[in-house]
Design an enzyme around this catalytic site. Structure first.
Site, PDB file in Angstrom:
ATOM      1  N   ALA A  92       4.513  12.268  -6.805  1.00  0.00           N
ATOM      2  CA  ALA A  92       5.655  11.385  -7.055  1.00  0.00           C
ATOM      3  C   ALA A  92       5.312  10.248  -8.008  1.00  0.00           C
ATOM      4  O   ALA A  92       6.184   9.759  -8.722  1.00  0.00           O
ATOM      5  CB  ALA A  92       6.179  10.839  -5.737  1.00  0.00           C
ATOM      6  N   THR A  93       4.054   9.834  -8.052  1.00  0.00           N
ATOM      7  CA  THR A  93       3.676   8.778  -9.001  1.00  0.00           C
ATOM      8  C   THR A  93       3.992   9.249 -10.415  1.00  0.00           C
ATOM      9  O   THR A  93       4.605   8.524 -11.212  1.00  0.00           O
ATOM     10  CB  THR A  93       2.172   8.448  -8.866  1.00  0.00           C
ATOM     11  OG1 THR A  93       1.948   7.937  -7.548  1.00  0.00           O
ATOM     12  CG2 THR A  93       1.721   7.430  -9.897  1.00  0.00           C
ATOM     13  N   GLN A 119       9.547   9.370   0.383  1.00  0.00           N
ATOM     14  CA  GLN A 119       9.504   9.235   1.848  1.00  0.00           C
ATOM     15  C   GLN A 119      10.723   9.865   2.515  1.00  0.00           C
ATOM     16  O   GLN A 119      10.731  10.040   3.732  1.00  0.00           O
ATOM     17  CB  GLN A 119       9.427   7.741   2.246  1.00  0.00           C
ATOM     18  CG  GLN A 119       8.152   7.037   1.804  1.00  0.00           C
ATOM     19  CD  GLN A 119       6.912   7.469   2.593  1.00  0.00           C
ATOM     20  OE1 GLN A 119       7.008   8.103   3.660  1.00  0.00           O
ATOM     21  NE2 GLN A 119       5.746   7.139   2.082  1.00  0.00           N
ATOM     22  N   SER A 132       7.449  14.561  -3.317  1.00  0.00           N
ATOM     23  CA  SER A 132       6.023  14.839  -3.210  1.00  0.00           C
ATOM     24  C   SER A 132       5.786  15.706  -1.982  1.00  0.00           C
ATOM     25  O   SER A 132       6.530  15.603  -0.999  1.00  0.00           O
ATOM     26  CB  SER A 132       5.296  13.494  -3.061  1.00  0.00           C
ATOM     27  OG  SER A 132       3.908  13.676  -3.085  1.00  0.00           O
ATOM     28  N   HIS A 168       2.853  15.919  -0.059  1.00  0.00           N
ATOM     29  CA  HIS A 168       1.905  15.529   0.995  1.00  0.00           C
ATOM     30  C   HIS A 168       2.475  14.604   2.061  1.00  0.00           C
ATOM     31  O   HIS A 168       1.806  14.316   3.047  1.00  0.00           O
ATOM     32  CB  HIS A 168       0.613  14.957   0.386  1.00  0.00           C
ATOM     33  CG  HIS A 168       0.714  13.575  -0.177  1.00  0.00           C
ATOM     34  ND1 HIS A 168       0.265  12.477   0.514  1.00  0.00           N
ATOM     35  CD2 HIS A 168       1.172  13.125  -1.354  1.00  0.00           C
ATOM     36  CE1 HIS A 168       0.438  11.398  -0.245  1.00  0.00           C
ATOM     37  NE2 HIS A 168       0.993  11.774  -1.383  1.00  0.00           N
ATOM     38  N   THR A 185      -1.839  23.196 -17.160  1.00  0.00           N
ATOM     39  CA  THR A 185      -1.740  24.395 -16.337  1.00  0.00           C
ATOM     40  C   THR A 185      -1.138  24.051 -14.982  1.00  0.00           C
ATOM     41  O   THR A 185      -1.548  23.086 -14.343  1.00  0.00           O
ATOM     42  CB  THR A 185      -3.146  25.021 -16.167  1.00  0.00           C
ATOM     43  OG1 THR A 185      -3.638  25.314 -17.469  1.00  0.00           O
ATOM     44  CG2 THR A 185      -3.108  26.287 -15.329  1.00  0.00           C
ATOM     45  N   CYS A 245      -1.324   2.529  -1.341  1.00  0.00           N
ATOM     46  CA  CYS A 245      -1.605   2.282  -2.756  1.00  0.00           C
ATOM     47  C   CYS A 245      -1.873   0.817  -3.003  1.00  0.00           C
ATOM     48  O   CYS A 245      -2.427   0.434  -4.018  1.00  0.00           O
ATOM     49  CB  CYS A 245      -0.423   2.745  -3.599  1.00  0.00           C
ATOM     50  SG  CYS A 245       0.093   4.380  -3.114  1.00  0.00           S
TER      51      CYS A 245
HETATM   52  N1  PMP Z   1       6.788   6.538  -3.833  1.00  0.00           N
HETATM   53  C1  PMP Z   1       6.709   6.234  -2.536  1.00  0.00           C
HETATM   54  C2  PMP Z   1       7.886   5.586  -1.864  1.00  0.00           C
HETATM   55  C3  PMP Z   1       5.575   6.531  -1.804  1.00  0.00           C
HETATM   56  O1  PMP Z   1       5.493   6.222  -0.510  1.00  0.00           O
HETATM   57  C4  PMP Z   1       4.477   7.156  -2.459  1.00  0.00           C
HETATM   58  C5  PMP Z   1       3.203   7.502  -1.725  1.00  0.00           C
HETATM   59  N2  PMP Z   1       2.594   6.421  -1.085  1.00  0.00           N
HETATM   60  C6  PMP Z   1       4.601   7.449  -3.827  1.00  0.00           C
HETATM   61  C7  PMP Z   1       5.770   7.141  -4.474  1.00  0.00           C
HETATM   62  C8  PMP Z   1       3.492   8.124  -4.584  1.00  0.00           C
HETATM   63  O2  PMP Z   1       3.466   9.471  -4.273  1.00  0.00           O
HETATM   64  P1  PMP Z   1       2.231  10.409  -4.660  1.00  0.00           P
HETATM   65  O3  PMP Z   1       1.177  10.114  -3.664  1.00  0.00           O
HETATM   66  O4  PMP Z   1       2.771  11.801  -4.559  1.00  0.00           O
HETATM   67  O5  PMP Z   1       1.852  10.071  -6.061  1.00  0.00           O
END
Ligand code: PMP
Length: 375
Positions: free
Chosen positions: A70-71, A173, A193, A195, A231, A317
């Site tokens: 998601a980042t 989330q 995302s 995970h 890839t 993060c």
């Molecule tokens: N957005 C939100 C709201 C998140 O909670 C997170 C993960 N902590 C992310 C983005 C980043 O996701 P990813 O770990 O897949 O890069």
């Protein structure tokens, strides 16, 4: 250690892992190498996954792009802005929105940080009032990772649509935890995302509505129709589709179960611990989320004292960074109280028995820390 930090990440479901494993070995092909059967075999697995994820989100498979998480999806979404244009983001976005927004600002994009109310909600009127003639995009998360607030994204997206502004939501989330149907939510871009919902790490996706052209961050071989070169992580893609597929049948029941556990914990903590308060709303909140502040306690000491539980004080993060959570500060929690706040993220593995233990351990640890620091 009992894991209660499911907003940070979740364990990969064994059924997901099982679906992924062949793609590391016998089905190892590169999905872009379609001149041979190994490549085509991988490509068909990737396309099946795309169709399955699109179905889950109420989208068309041509609108799904795979990313490294998601980042990256959030960064690609914000890459739509050009200097001279205007971007609106909420004050409680994840760093993967706030940091690119900062960078855009220094490149000549004007940025409005939209305040939220005491429970973390973005008011549709506030968003409407912030729109300018040069507003290109508004980005408001679907659910907050620290206080669990579920934002009114249908309303926010609708008003952006009416005003000709693109709407992006970071659904990291929310996707797989609450119903999100892009067939009825007029959102233009959505990040997700794997995970956070019992899938593998390092794989995510971006929904881009047909007619909107996302611009790549990295260029190269032109994979993912030019939006994300590199890839494709075939095992990751297969795992992510499997994880979301399981959510279709499991998400509603898990949500109900976790809401009961969470509310029970909430009531116990407030009853047992003087000077405890909960941040965020009681309704319209992610089922497994609880965020509690304790007067006269440093979260760091509390987390350290809670030897049986894996806890956090906020976003992973930002953890390691000292200083109170910007999300808590944005909802008006004082700096001192924000420093005494912990985030609890319940998930599949948690039980009612563990909630009793968690409430007892927190009560004792808070008492002990207060006793020691009062001396
Ligand atoms: N957005 C939100 C709201 C998140 O909670 C997170 C993960 N902590 C992310 C983005 C980043 O996701 P990813 O770990 O897949 O890069």
């Amino acid at each position: 250690m009992i894991y209660v930090d499911h907003h940070s990440t979740t364990p990969c479901d064994p059924r997901v892992l099982e679906r992924m494993l062949p793609f590391f070995s016998e089905r190892f092909g590169n999905s872009a190498s379609i001149t041979h059967s190994q490549g085509r075999n991988a490509a068909s697995a990737v396309e099946e996954a795309r169709i399955s994820l699109a179905r889950f989100l109420g989208a068309d498979s041509s609108e799904i792009y795979f990313t490294a998480g998601a980042t990256e999806s959030n960064n690609i979404a914000l890459n739509l802005l050009d200097p001279g244009q205007h971007l609106i983001v909420s004050a409680i976005e994840h760093k993967s929105i706030l940091e690119p927004a900062k960078r855009l600002e220094s490149a000549g994009v004007s940025v409005t940080i939209l305040p939220v109310d005491r429970e973390g909600f973005v008011a549709p009127d506030a968003l409407a009032g912030a729109i300018r003639p040069n507003t290109r995009l508004a980005s408001v998360m679907a659910a907050n990772s620290e206080i669990g607030t579920i934002e009114p994204i249908r309303e926010l997206a609708s008003l952006c649509r009416e005003r000709g502004v693109l709407f992006h939501t970071d659904a990291t989330q929310a996707a797989g935890k609450i119903a999100l149907d892009l067939g009825t939510i007029p959102c233009d871009l959505l990040s997700f995302s794997a995970h956070k919902v019992y899938g593998p790490k390092g794989i995510g996706g971006l929904f881009v509505r047909r007619g909107v052209r996302a611009r790549p961050l990295v260029v190269g071989g032109g994979q993912e129709r030019g939006v994300r070169s590199g890839t494709v992580n075939v095992p990751g893609v297969v795992g992510m589709a499997a994880a979301f597929d399981l959510r279709t049948s499991e998400m509603a029941e898990e949500g109900q179960r976790l809401t009961i556990l969470r509310n029970d914990l909430w009531d116990r903590l407030l009853a047992a611990i003087p000077g405890a308060s909960v941040n965020g709303p009681r309704g319209l909140r992610l089922a497994g989320n609880l965020n509690v502040s304790f007067e006269r306690v440093e979260a760091e000491s509390l987390i350290h004292a809670m030897r049986r539980f894996s806890l956090s004080s906020g976003s992973a993060c930002s953890s390691g960074e000292h200083g109170p959570s910007p999300v808590l500060r944005a909802i008006g929690v004082s700096e001192a109280l924000a420093r005494g706040s912990i985030r609890i993220g319940l998930g599949k593995s948690n039980t009612a028995e563990q909630m009793t233990m968690l409430a007892e351990d927190l009560t004792h640890s808070v008492e002990r820390i207060r006793r020691i620091t009062a001396v």
